[in-house]
Design an enzyme around this catalytic site. Structure first.
Site, PDB file in Angstrom:
ATOM      1  N   GLU A  56       0.844  -1.301   0.102  1.00  8.52           N
ATOM      2  CA  GLU A  56      -0.067  -0.012   0.140  1.00  8.52           C
ATOM      3  C   GLU A  56       0.751   1.196   0.004  1.00  8.52           C
ATOM      4  OE1 GLU A  56      -3.594   0.953  -0.270  1.00  8.52           O
ATOM      5  OE2 GLU A  56      -2.338   2.915  -0.103  1.00  8.52           O
ATOM      6  N   HIS A  84     -25.482   0.310  -1.698  1.00  9.06           N
ATOM      7  CA  HIS A  84     -26.342   0.436  -2.990  1.00  9.06           C
ATOM      8  C   HIS A  84     -27.422  -0.899  -2.956  1.00  9.06           C
ATOM      9  CE1 HIS A  84     -24.766   4.386  -3.809  1.00  9.06           C
ATOM     10  NE2 HIS A  84     -23.690   3.833  -3.842  1.00  9.06           N
ATOM     11  N   THR A 103     -10.119   6.236  -2.404  1.00 12.00           N
ATOM     12  CA  THR A 103     -11.526   6.160  -2.590  1.00 12.00           C
ATOM     13  C   THR A 103     -12.148   5.361  -1.717  1.00 12.00           C
ATOM     14  OG1 THR A 103     -10.752   6.089  -5.124  1.00 12.00           O
ATOM     15  CG2 THR A 103     -12.892   5.191  -4.615  1.00 12.00           C
ATOM     16  N   CYS A 139      -9.055  17.961  21.066  1.00 15.78           N
ATOM     17  CA  CYS A 139      -8.302  16.655  21.446  1.00 15.78           C
ATOM     18  C   CYS A 139      -6.716  16.414  20.793  1.00 15.78           C
ATOM     19  CB  CYS A 139      -9.227  15.561  21.133  1.00 15.78           C
ATOM     20  SG  CYS A 139      -9.994  15.307  19.728  1.00 15.78           S
ATOM     21  N   ALA A 175     -20.573   6.736   1.374  1.00 13.22           N
ATOM     22  CA  ALA A 175     -20.966   5.641   2.524  1.00 13.22           C
ATOM     23  C   ALA A 175     -22.096   5.020   2.398  1.00 13.22           C
ATOM     24  CB  ALA A 175     -20.560   6.008   3.966  1.00 13.22           C
ATOM     25  N   CYS A 220     -16.213  16.388  21.773  1.00 13.43           N
ATOM     26  CA  CYS A 220     -17.391  16.236  20.905  1.00 13.43           C
ATOM     27  C   CYS A 220     -17.941  14.875  20.635  1.00 13.43           C
ATOM     28  CB  CYS A 220     -16.739  17.030  19.554  1.00 13.43           C
ATOM     29  SG  CYS A 220     -16.157  18.562  19.526  1.00 13.43           S
TER      30      CYS A 220
END
Length: 503
Positions: free
Chosen positions: A34, A52, A43, A461, A49, A421
């Site tokens: 990688e 389908h 991608t 953070c 997200a 958060c």
């Protein structure tokens, strides 16, 4: 020979990692090369997200086949690999007679593809499904859903790794040569042009089989294998991310009426509670630029507001973009997935070209298909130690009060919040730092925990996480990276440097 493998997979995104996991079911030595420092920087981590339903692809295509298969098995996969997935449904909203005709065609195509439960709904039912949407009617796809693309990709990679697959990050393939019995692959660290093949930092790997799962670089790797002529273009899509307070207004993704090549600018709920808006579609040749121009942000908001009029600038918390690798013919027409073994040009090489949307939904069946192609030509004993189950990091925010107390009782670090958060605890950060893949960037911690993804985007953070990285991994400040090689957060101590200048 340390760098000899039975199978080398080029590209550790969602499809490369799904292929690696599937092949780990057999007694073979596997490596993944990688070029980035983690598995979801391109991608695989930069998309809508959405899981389908499979209705938007030509009948008989690999896209339709694998999308429907992947959709059907996503519940079981999420349970087995412990990633966030919600089968919430999706609506394609129309207003005109032309829209209705297109939706009817889409339904017929979807039914032929095997999509489940498609039906047209009138305005009353549309507003019962999504009260805040604007439209006269819609096609409802109850089998569609959403997932966390980071968690999904990391889960596939970690499970592959736990079953013996070796991941090499910062290893960009710079050359592939055929030699007796297989292939010689040369890599260099990330950053094209910085280190030529054979130069400092270059490494050589050898293998019997190669799998090209390089995503945006699929055309380059295909050419290196000797399979030339594929034209791969980039389709860049920009997105806005809205504050979580907008989430309750959107129970499922809302799309306009699509074409077979573009789903249109849509509004999507997420498993974390935010809402995303996008994407547009811009053809690009630069596969490394992810900026989002101001005018594109305005265009996204204006277009999507016709469907869902709740997009306000005060709710923007950030933007992002992604690039899809589209294989096109000489006339520019977008083609199907190409998954091939060209015995005459590159024997023992599986070449995957144009793995764009719906690649996220399709990843697991594609992995199974590629493993099957290899096993048709070479048999491997079953790996009886293979364990398909992977347990992820417990998320404090998702736990109820009883579960939170149990987590704190088992590990007091669950009682210390690092990201206010997103309510991410010290225990989650430490477990992310100790991830099986050995990823040590701030972005790597971010995608595994959601720290730094909230309203303040790390303002509170980020420095605390950097300190934990130093303490856990023994890093100097200047060795902490944001996401890519050279993306240092710190260049030295300002006070000490000033003192040095004064001496």
């Amino acid at each position: 020979m340390d760098n000899y493998y039975d199978i080398i997979i080029i590209g550790g995104g969602v499809i490369g990692s799904a292929v690696a996991r599937e092949l780990a079911r057999y007694q073979v030595k596997i490596a993944v090369l990688e070029k980035n420092l983690d598995v979801c920087y391109e991608t695989s981590g930069r998309n809508s997200a959405v899981v389908h339903g499979g209705f938007a692809y030509d009948e008989g295509s690999l896209k339709a086949r694998f999308c429907v298969e992947g959709n059907r098995e996503m519940d079981a996969a999420a349970k087995e690999l412990d990633f966030a997935f919600l089968r919430c449904g999706k609506v394609l909203v129309g207003n005109t007679d032309e829209d209705m005709e297109q939706l009817k065609k889409t339904m017929i195509q979807g039914e032929k593809n095997g999509s489940r439960g498609l039906r047209l709904v009138d305005e009353a039912e549309l507003h019962r499904l999504v009260p805040a949407v604007v439209g006269k009617f819609a096609m409802f796809s109850p089998a569609s859903g959403i997932l966390d693309p980071f968690e999904f990709t990391v889960a596939l990679a970690e499970n592959a790794c736990q079953n013996g697959v070796r991941y090499y990050f910062d290893h960009e393939v710079s050359a592939i040569e055929r030699e007796s019995g297989g292939y010689k692959i040369t890599t260099r660290p990330e950053g094209p042009g910085e280190t030529p093949a054979g130069g400092k930092g270059s490494e050589v790997f050898r293998c019997r089989w190669v799998v090209n799962a390089a995503g945006l670089n699929c055309g380059v790797i295909s050419h290196m294998l000797g399979i030339k002529g594929y034209r791969v273009i980039g389709s860049k899509g920009d997105y806005l991310i809205l504050d979580k307070k907008t989430g309750p207004l959107l129970p499922m993704p809302v799309y306009p009426v699509p074409s077979n090549t573009y789903m249109g600018i849509h509004v999507t709920n997420t498993t974390s509670g935010n809402v995303t808006v996008g994407p547009n579609a811009e053809l690009v040749t630069d596969f490394a630029y992810y900026g989002v121009p101001r005018e594109n942000m305005d265009y996204l908001a204006e277009s999507a507001s016709r469907l869902w009029p709740h997009i306000r600038k005060e709710d923007y918390i950030r933007n992002y973009s992604g690039i899809l690798p589209k294989w096109v013919d000489e006339n520019g027409k977008i083609q199907d997935f190409k998954i091939e073994i060209r015995e005459e040009l590159a024997p023992r090489a599986v070449n995957l070209v144009g793995m764009e949307s719906p690649g996220l939904t399709s990843a697991i069946p594609i992995g199974r298909y590629v493993a099957g192609m290899i096993r048709e030509r070479e048999s491997f004993p079953e790996n009886k130690a293979f364990n398909p189950v992977r347990k992820g990091i417990p998320h404090f925010q998702r736990a109820d009060e009883r579960e939170r107390q149990a987590l704190i009782a088992a590990d007091p670090d669950f009682g210390e919040l690092i990201c206010r958060c997103e309510q991410v605890t010290k225990a989650e950060i430490l477990r992310a730092i100790r991830n099986p893949l050995g990823v040590s960037t701030l972005s790597g911690i971010k995608v595994r925990t959601r720290a730094m993804m909230g309203r303040c985007q790390g303002g509170y953070c980020q420095m605390r996480i950097a300190k934990l990285l130093q303490e856990e991994l023994g890093l100097r400040k200047t060795e902490i990276l944001h996401n890519r090689t050279g993306s240092r957060l710190f260049f030295g101590d300002i006070r000490e440097e000033a003192g040095h200048e004064n001496t």
